[in-house]
Every structure is written in structure tokens, then in C-alpha cells.
Design a protein around this motif. Structure first.
Motif, PDB file in Angstrom:
ATOM      1  N   ILE A 179       0.825  -1.141   0.053  1.00 11.68           N
ATOM      2  CA  ILE A 179      -0.015   0.055  -0.115  1.00 11.68           C
ATOM      3  C   ILE A 179       0.880   1.237  -0.164  1.00 11.68           C
ATOM      4  CG2 ILE A 179      -1.757   1.539   1.352  1.00 11.68           C
ATOM      5  CD1 ILE A 179      -2.840  -1.148   2.432  1.00 11.68           C
ATOM      6  N   ASP A 180       0.512   2.083  -1.052  1.00 11.49           N
ATOM      7  CA  ASP A 180       1.258   3.561  -0.971  1.00 11.49           C
ATOM      8  C   ASP A 180       0.197   4.525  -0.157  1.00 11.49           C
ATOM      9  OD1 ASP A 180       2.266   6.000  -1.560  1.00 11.49           O
ATOM     10  OD2 ASP A 180       2.342   5.733  -3.439  1.00 11.49           O
ATOM     11  N   CYS A 181       0.668   4.686   1.137  1.00 12.28           N
ATOM     12  CA  CYS A 181      -0.059   5.395   1.961  1.00 12.28           C
ATOM     13  C   CYS A 181      -0.414   6.927   1.413  1.00 12.28           C
ATOM     14  CB  CYS A 181       0.405   5.331   3.407  1.00 12.28           C
ATOM     15  SG  CYS A 181       0.176   3.857   4.278  1.00 12.28           S
ATOM     16  N   SER A 198      -9.147   3.706  -0.477  1.00 14.17           N
ATOM     17  CA  SER A 198     -10.236   3.076   0.122  1.00 14.17           C
ATOM     18  C   SER A 198     -10.205   3.447   1.575  1.00 14.17           C
ATOM     19  CB  SER A 198     -10.221   1.573  -0.216  1.00 14.17           C
ATOM     20  OG  SER A 198      -9.244   0.937   0.378  1.00 14.17           O
ATOM     21  N   PRO A 199     -11.235   3.221   2.004  1.00 13.44           N
ATOM     22  CA  PRO A 199     -11.325   3.283   3.711  1.00 13.44           C
ATOM     23  C   PRO A 199     -10.267   2.111   4.217  1.00 13.44           C
ATOM     24  CG  PRO A 199     -13.680   3.059   2.729  1.00 13.44           C
ATOM     25  CD  PRO A 199     -12.552   2.981   1.512  1.00 13.44           C
ATOM     26  N   THR A 200     -10.268   0.793   3.623  1.00 11.23           N
ATOM     27  CA  THR A 200      -9.627  -0.143   4.097  1.00 11.23           C
ATOM     28  C   THR A 200      -8.068   0.282   4.117  1.00 11.23           C
ATOM     29  OG1 THR A 200     -11.186  -1.775   3.523  1.00 11.23           O
ATOM     30  CG2 THR A 200      -8.886  -2.478   3.920  1.00 11.23           C
ATOM     31  N   GLU A 201      -7.703   0.683   2.810  1.00 15.38           N
ATOM     32  CA  GLU A 201      -6.051   1.103   2.735  1.00 15.38           C
ATOM     33  C   GLU A 201      -5.671   2.465   3.837  1.00 15.38           C
ATOM     34  OE1 GLU A 201      -5.988   2.373  -1.393  1.00 15.38           O
ATOM     35  OE2 GLU A 201      -5.467   0.336  -2.070  1.00 15.38           O
ATOM     36  N   ARG A 202      -6.743   3.262   4.178  1.00 16.40           N
ATOM     37  CA  ARG A 202      -6.517   4.131   5.089  1.00 16.40           C
ATOM     38  C   ARG A 202      -6.379   3.677   6.372  1.00 16.40           C
ATOM     39  NH1 ARG A 202      -9.748   6.981   1.395  1.00 16.40           N
ATOM     40  NH2 ARG A 202     -11.776   6.776   2.513  1.00 16.40           N
ATOM     41  N   THR A 203      -7.226   2.665   6.876  1.00 23.23           N
ATOM     42  CA  THR A 203      -7.192   1.975   7.821  1.00 23.23           C
ATOM     43  C   THR A 203      -5.733   1.395   8.236  1.00 23.23           C
ATOM     44  OG1 THR A 203      -9.539   1.629   8.029  1.00 23.23           O
ATOM     45  CG2 THR A 203      -8.322   0.335   9.400  1.00 23.23           C
ATOM     46  N   LEU A 259      -0.251  -2.203   9.019  1.00 23.86           N
ATOM     47  CA  LEU A 259       0.999  -1.594   8.102  1.00 23.86           C
ATOM     48  C   LEU A 259       1.907  -2.730   8.202  1.00 23.86           C
ATOM     49  CD1 LEU A 259       1.207   0.481   6.229  1.00 23.86           C
ATOM     50  CD2 LEU A 259       2.398   1.811   8.016  1.00 23.86           C
ATOM     51  N   GLN A 260       2.342  -3.463   9.242  1.00 23.43           N
ATOM     52  CA  GLN A 260       3.330  -4.153   9.400  1.00 23.43           C
ATOM     53  C   GLN A 260       3.025  -5.482   8.674  1.00 23.43           C
ATOM     54  OE1 GLN A 260       4.020  -6.009  13.296  1.00 23.43           O
ATOM     55  NE2 GLN A 260       6.151  -6.163  12.777  1.00 23.43           N
ATOM     56  N   ALA A 261       1.394  -5.909   9.091  1.00 27.32           N
ATOM     57  CA  ALA A 261       1.151  -7.120   7.955  1.00 27.32           C
ATOM     58  C   ALA A 261       1.291  -7.055   6.635  1.00 27.32           C
ATOM     59  CB  ALA A 261      -0.293  -7.455   8.536  1.00 27.32           C
ATOM     60  N   ASP A 262       0.952  -5.796   6.070  1.00 26.40           N
ATOM     61  CA  ASP A 262       0.984  -5.342   4.581  1.00 26.40           C
ATOM     62  C   ASP A 262       2.732  -5.689   4.378  1.00 26.40           C
ATOM     63  OD1 ASP A 262      -0.133  -4.495   2.158  1.00 26.40           O
ATOM     64  OD2 ASP A 262       1.390  -2.799   2.434  1.00 26.40           O
ATOM     65  N   ALA A 263       3.557  -5.051   5.067  1.00 24.99           N
ATOM     66  CA  ALA A 263       4.765  -5.281   4.803  1.00 24.99           C
ATOM     67  C   ALA A 263       5.245  -6.716   4.707  1.00 24.99           C
ATOM     68  CB  ALA A 263       5.817  -4.310   5.634  1.00 24.99           C
ATOM     69  N   ARG A 264       4.708  -7.457   5.833  1.00 25.53           N
ATOM     70  CA  ARG A 264       5.179  -8.856   5.914  1.00 25.53           C
ATOM     71  C   ARG A 264       4.875  -9.597   4.734  1.00 25.53           C
ATOM     72  NH1 ARG A 264       2.903  -9.925  10.311  1.00 25.53           N
ATOM     73  NH2 ARG A 264       4.896  -9.298  11.691  1.00 25.53           N
ATOM     74  N   MET A 265       3.431  -9.371   4.327  1.00 27.66           N
ATOM     75  CA  MET A 265       2.784 -10.138   3.199  1.00 27.66           C
ATOM     76  C   MET A 265       3.552  -9.920   1.675  1.00 27.66           C
ATOM     77  SD  MET A 265      -0.824  -9.823   1.307  1.00 27.66           S
ATOM     78  CE  MET A 265      -0.196  -8.281   0.679  1.00 27.66           C
TER      79      MET A 265
END
Length: 112
Positions: free
Chosen positions: A22-24, A29-34, A42-48
Motif C-alpha cells: 500500500i502506498d499510504c 479506500s477506507p480499508t487502505e486508510r485504516t 501496516l506491518q502485516a502488509d509489509a510482511r505479506m
């Protein structure tokens, strides 16, 4: 001869195609902002993303294609959670599990 896992992972990182974290700055989307406002997500996104980049360098073309298709479909799946942080985290865990399995399998048996 058994190759150290660290060497295999390093080589995989050099050859892997980048996933799309995700590029913050452009979260739409509401999900991306969350995700961008929640350190755990954000850590889960980086790990994945990191696990994906490693895993696709360790598997054959068919599995690589399946992982890529799943990774491309993931944002739509994740976005169904809206702003529900528990749902988003569960989606990341479900998406990351097969990637972790690829890496664990290579650690035990070697690539391909």
C-alpha cells in the motif's frame, strides 16, 4: 550439498518481482486508510509483501502464477473488510499463510 536458507532467501530477493504494498500517500479506500493508520496492519502488509517477493523466487512457473493471481486479487478481498481491523488482519494472515508455507518448505527440502 545443503544450501543455507539465508543464501536461498537472499537469491530469491534478487530475482523476485515486486509486489504492490500500500502506498499510504495514495491510499484511496477506507480499508487502505485504516491499514495506513494502524501500525499492526501496516506491518502485516509489509510482511505479506516481503514474503511474496521471496516466495515467487523459490517456486516453479505454475505456482508462481497462482501466487501472483492470488496477490492481485487480494486487495479486493481485503477491501471487503471496510474499516474492521480484525477482519483486515485476518485477511492478511490468510493471504500470508501460503507464502510462509512455501518458504518453510524450501527450508526443509530446497527450491522447486
Amino acid at each position: 550439498m545443503r544450501v543455507p536458507l539465508s543464501l536461498v532467501l537472499f537469491a530469491a530477493c534478487l530475482t523476485a518481482h515486486a509486489a504492490s504494498p500500500i502506498d499510504c500517500a495514495k491510499a484511496s479506500s477506507p480499508t487502505e486508510r485504516t491499514v495506513c493508520h494502524t501500525p499492526t496492519l501496516l506491518q502485516a502488509d509489509a510482511r505479506m509483501t516481503a514474503y511474496y517477493e521471496i516466495a515467487i523466487g523459490l517456486v516453479g512457473m505454475g505456482v508462481r502464477g497462482d501466487l501472483g493471481d492470488s496477490q492481485q486479487a487480494f486487495p479486493a478481498t481485503r477491501d471487503k473488510c471496510g474499516t474492521d481491523k480484525a477482519c483486515i488482519l485476518a485477511a492478511y494472515k490468510k493471504q500470508t499463510a501460503p507464502l510462509e508455507a512455501v518458504i518453510a518448505n524450501v527450508e526443509k527440502q530446497g527450491p522447486f
